[in-house]
Write a protein that holds these residues in place. Sequence first.
Motif, mmCIF file in Angstrom:
data_model
loop_
_atom_site.group_PDB
_atom_site.id
_atom_site.type_symbol
_atom_site.label_atom_id
_atom_site.label_comp_id
_atom_site.label_asym_id
_atom_site.label_seq_id
_atom_site.Cartn_x
_atom_site.Cartn_y
_atom_site.Cartn_z
ATOM 1 N N UNK A 1 -6.910 2.942 3.143
ATOM 2 C CA UNK A 1 -5.546 2.683 2.681
ATOM 3 C C UNK A 1 -5.002 3.866 1.906
ATOM 4 N N UNK A 2 -5.844 4.510 1.146
ATOM 5 C CA UNK A 2 -5.415 5.686 0.395
ATOM 6 C C UNK A 2 -5.066 6.815 1.360
ATOM 7 N N UNK A 3 -5.871 7.005 2.389
ATOM 8 C CA UNK A 3 -5.570 8.033 3.396
ATOM 9 C C UNK A 3 -4.278 7.699 4.144
ATOM 10 N N UNK A 4 -4.094 6.428 4.477
ATOM 11 C CA UNK A 4 -2.876 6.019 5.184
ATOM 12 C C UNK A 4 -1.651 6.256 4.306
ATOM 13 N N UNK A 5 -1.747 5.873 3.034
ATOM 14 C CA UNK A 5 -0.633 6.089 2.111
ATOM 15 C C UNK A 5 -0.342 7.577 1.948
ATOM 16 N N UNK A 6 -1.392 8.386 1.869
ATOM 17 C CA UNK A 6 -1.208 9.835 1.752
ATOM 18 C C UNK A 6 -0.447 10.373 2.956
ATOM 19 N N UNK A 7 -0.808 9.918 4.143
ATOM 20 C CA UNK A 7 -0.100 10.334 5.342
ATOM 21 C C UNK A 7 1.359 9.924 5.322
ATOM 22 N N UNK A 8 1.628 8.703 4.858
ATOM 23 C CA UNK A 8 3.016 8.239 4.788
ATOM 24 C C UNK A 8 3.815 9.069 3.791
ATOM 25 N N UNK A 9 3.190 9.442 2.680
ATOM 26 C CA UNK A 9 3.880 10.238 1.661
ATOM 27 C C UNK A 9 4.200 11.632 2.188
ATOM 28 N N UNK B 1 -1.545 2.733 -3.436
ATOM 29 C CA UNK B 1 -1.631 3.007 -1.995
ATOM 30 C C UNK B 1 -1.186 1.779 -1.195
ATOM 31 N N UNK B 2 -1.589 0.599 -1.625
ATOM 32 C CA UNK B 2 -1.180 -0.630 -0.934
ATOM 33 C C UNK B 2 0.343 -0.795 -0.979
ATOM 34 N N UNK B 3 0.954 -0.445 -2.110
ATOM 35 C CA UNK B 3 2.415 -0.523 -2.210
ATOM 36 C C UNK B 3 3.095 0.445 -1.250
ATOM 37 N N UNK B 4 2.530 1.627 -1.094
ATOM 38 C CA UNK B 4 3.106 2.602 -0.164
ATOM 39 C C UNK B 4 2.972 2.090 1.264
ATOM 40 N N UNK B 5 1.786 1.618 1.616
ATOM 41 C CA UNK B 5 1.543 1.124 2.978
ATOM 42 C C UNK B 5 2.431 -0.083 3.288
ATOM 43 N N UNK B 6 2.640 -0.960 2.294
ATOM 44 C CA UNK B 6 3.494 -2.141 2.486
ATOM 45 C C UNK B 6 4.980 -1.813 2.349
ATOM 46 N N UNK B 7 5.284 -0.546 2.104
ATOM 47 C CA UNK B 7 6.659 -0.056 1.971
ATOM 48 C C UNK B 7 7.393 -0.627 0.750
ATOM 49 N N UNK B 8 6.624 -0.965 -0.285
ATOM 50 C CA UNK B 8 7.226 -1.382 -1.558
ATOM 51 C C UNK B 8 7.469 -0.174 -2.466
ATOM 52 N N UNK B 9 6.848 0.936 -2.131
ATOM 53 C CA UNK B 9 6.989 2.175 -2.903
ATOM 54 C C UNK B 9 7.197 3.309 -1.913
ATOM 55 N N UNK B 10 8.184 4.130 -2.221
ATOM 56 C CA UNK B 10 8.522 5.236 -1.336
ATOM 57 C C UNK B 10 8.655 6.514 -2.161
ATOM 58 N N UNK B 11 8.234 7.619 -1.606
ATOM 59 C CA UNK B 11 8.332 8.923 -2.240
ATOM 60 C C UNK B 11 9.331 9.761 -1.448
ATOM 61 N N UNK B 12 10.467 10.039 -2.039
ATOM 62 C CA UNK B 12 11.499 10.830 -1.360
ATOM 63 C C UNK B 12 11.329 12.308 -1.701
#
Length: 196
Positions: free
Chosen positions: A140-148, A178-189
């Motif tokens: 999940x941390x790797x997935x969130x990192x990729x999304x960021x 990371x879970x918030x990023x993956x669930x799209x509750x947190x976004x980094x612009x």
Amino acid sequence: MTPTRHGGTITATDGAAALLEDLQQALGEGPCVDASRDERPVLQPDLAATGTSRWPGFTARALEAGVAAVFAFPLQVGAIRLGVLDLYRATTGSLDRLQLAEALAFAEAASTILLHLQDKAPSGQPLHPQLAEAVDSRREIHQATGMITVQAAVGLAEALLLLQAHAYSNERSLIDVAKDVVARRLRFAPEDDHHE
């Protein structure tokens, strides 16, 4: 543990230990990280006196959690790195000979248990379920990192730093952020302050 990254916590004896393991994962610094990287024990008998220069972020939170000394022992068999056993205590002071011998025995026992667990992994599964849980948190941390990397238009290393910084500054676990990023509750612009 990999040679450069915290792989996940298999178990913690109490809330303070779990907090400090998560903190090391979020910061990428601390006795666990050093013990794994250097492949030797890290013995820090007085965290307040000497830990700040070595691990500034980790030490401040560890002291707040009531930890005065920390001792980290790499778990490995030959060149195979399995992890690190971290021991914390509320009083300062070095380990005496008996305590050091016991800590080394616990590290050896933990290595044996990890190898035994892996040997008993169910047929068709690459990891024992208890080990897989720690690895899954890294996914999940790797997935969130990729999304960021896409959201903030940065490279992987900077994306992980943004994730870690957000977790640290908001006093949250890295996996929860990371879970918030993956669930799209947190976004980094791109080029914003990277807050919710």
